[in-house]
Design a protein around this motif. Structure first.
Motif, PDB file in Angstrom:
ATOM      1  N   ARG A 108     -39.835  69.543 -35.949  1.00 13.42           N
ATOM      2  CA  ARG A 108     -38.833  70.795 -35.944  1.00 13.42           C
ATOM      3  C   ARG A 108     -38.124  70.369 -34.423  1.00 13.42           C
ATOM      4  NH1 ARG A 108     -37.778  73.516 -40.239  1.00 13.42           N
ATOM      5  NH2 ARG A 108     -39.854  74.192 -41.155  1.00 13.42           N
TER       6      ARG A 108
ATOM      7  N   ILE B 249     -28.821  73.304 -45.230  1.00 11.21           N
ATOM      8  CA  ILE B 249     -27.615  74.266 -44.930  1.00 11.21           C
ATOM      9  C   ILE B 249     -26.815  74.793 -46.116  1.00 11.21           C
ATOM     10  CG2 ILE B 249     -25.335  74.144 -43.556  1.00 11.21           C
ATOM     11  CD1 ILE B 249     -26.713  72.482 -41.488  1.00 11.21           C
TER      12      ILE B 249
ATOM     13  N   ILE C 212     -33.690  63.260 -41.191  1.00 15.12           N
ATOM     14  CA  ILE C 212     -33.452  64.630 -40.719  1.00 15.12           C
ATOM     15  C   ILE C 212     -31.892  65.252 -40.976  1.00 15.12           C
ATOM     16  CG2 ILE C 212     -33.592  66.508 -38.812  1.00 15.12           C
ATOM     17  CD1 ILE C 212     -36.021  64.991 -37.820  1.00 15.12           C
ATOM     18  N   LYS C 213     -31.157  64.390 -40.669  1.00 16.67           N
ATOM     19  CA  LYS C 213     -29.484  64.619 -40.803  1.00 16.67           C
ATOM     20  C   LYS C 213     -29.364  64.938 -42.268  1.00 16.67           C
ATOM     21  CE  LYS C 213     -27.830  62.665 -36.831  1.00 16.67           C
ATOM     22  NZ  LYS C 213     -27.093  61.506 -36.047  1.00 16.67           N
TER      23      LYS C 213
ATOM     24  N   ASP D  37     -39.389  76.268 -47.653  1.00 15.62           N
ATOM     25  CA  ASP D  37     -39.515  75.588 -46.485  1.00 15.62           C
ATOM     26  C   ASP D  37     -40.885  75.450 -46.055  1.00 15.62           C
ATOM     27  OD1 ASP D  37     -37.162  76.089 -44.885  1.00 15.62           O
ATOM     28  OD2 ASP D  37     -37.448  77.794 -43.990  1.00 15.62           O
TER      29      ASP D  37
ATOM     30  N   ASN E  54     -31.073  68.034 -43.422  1.00 18.93           N
ATOM     31  CA  ASN E  54     -30.266  69.363 -42.663  1.00 18.93           C
ATOM     32  C   ASN E  54     -28.932  69.532 -43.590  1.00 18.93           C
ATOM     33  OD1 ASN E  54     -32.247  69.918 -40.915  1.00 18.93           O
ATOM     34  ND2 ASN E  54     -31.174  68.868 -39.332  1.00 18.93           N
TER      35      ASN E  54
ATOM     36  N   LEU F  11     -35.180  69.513 -37.670  1.00 20.49           N
ATOM     37  CA  LEU F  11     -34.978  69.863 -38.918  1.00 20.49           C
ATOM     38  C   LEU F  11     -34.819  71.400 -39.076  1.00 20.49           C
ATOM     39  CD1 LEU F  11     -35.567  68.698 -41.961  1.00 20.49           C
ATOM     40  CD2 LEU F  11     -38.012  69.622 -41.742  1.00 20.49           C
ATOM     41  N   LYS F  12     -33.948  71.760 -40.030  1.00 22.92           N
ATOM     42  CA  LYS F  12     -33.382  73.216 -40.056  1.00 22.92           C
ATOM     43  C   LYS F  12     -34.303  74.029 -40.981  1.00 22.92           C
ATOM     44  CE  LYS F  12     -29.503  72.656 -38.011  1.00 22.92           C
ATOM     45  NZ  LYS F  12     -28.948  73.299 -36.912  1.00 22.92           N
TER      46      LYS F  12
END
Length: 147
Positions: free
Chosen positions: A138, A89, A81-82, A107, A85, A142-143
């Protein structure tokens, strides 16, 4: 352009008329197109809109697929997830002029691929308990690309 030692490619360079036809052109990852719009009074005017080009959509999907490939099943979910992300971003910062509905499509694709990756990692069927898995992802952070 001679001072900068740049040359134009005759294959890629062309002049288009946005006023006569419904042509569009791609530039820096955006597709630019002229669209009719209306005021509150009902008067029509033309606006140049920008949205993601098809090449960029394919590149984003390939990068998501590479990030969530089968050879990454041994990695931790929070680390994945990092990693995602950071990419989301960056895409969000660059493609922020794109209309909302175009970003929602990407998305949905990112979430769908992550759910498939998560379910394969947990040895579940691909669509089993989809909504709860999305909520879990979420909640883990997660962005969104569109918000």
């Amino acid at each position: 352009m001679a001072k900068l030692e740049l040359t134009l490619s005759k294959d890629k360079t062309k002049v288009i008329s946005l006023w006569k036809d419904k042509e569009s052109f791609d530039f820096l990852g955006y597709t630019n197109r002229k669209v009719k719009s209306k005021t509150i009074d009902g008067r029509e005017y033309h606006v140049l809109i920008q949205y993601l080009s098809n090449k960029v959509k394919c590149k984003i999907k390939k990068r998501v697929n590479a990030c969530l490939a089968r050879n990454t099943m041994n990695q931790n979910i929070k680390d994945k997830i990092k990693e995602l992300n950071l990419k989301i971003i960056g895409w969000k910062n660059y493609y922020n002029k794109t209309p909302y509905h175009k970003l929602v499509q990407i998305d949905k694709y990112i979430v769908f691929r992550f759910v498939i990756w998560y379910n394969v990692k947990r040895k579940r069927r691909k669509r089993e308990d989809y909504i709860n898995t999305v909520k879990l992802i979420r909640n883990m952070g997660l962005k969104y690309l569109c918000c």
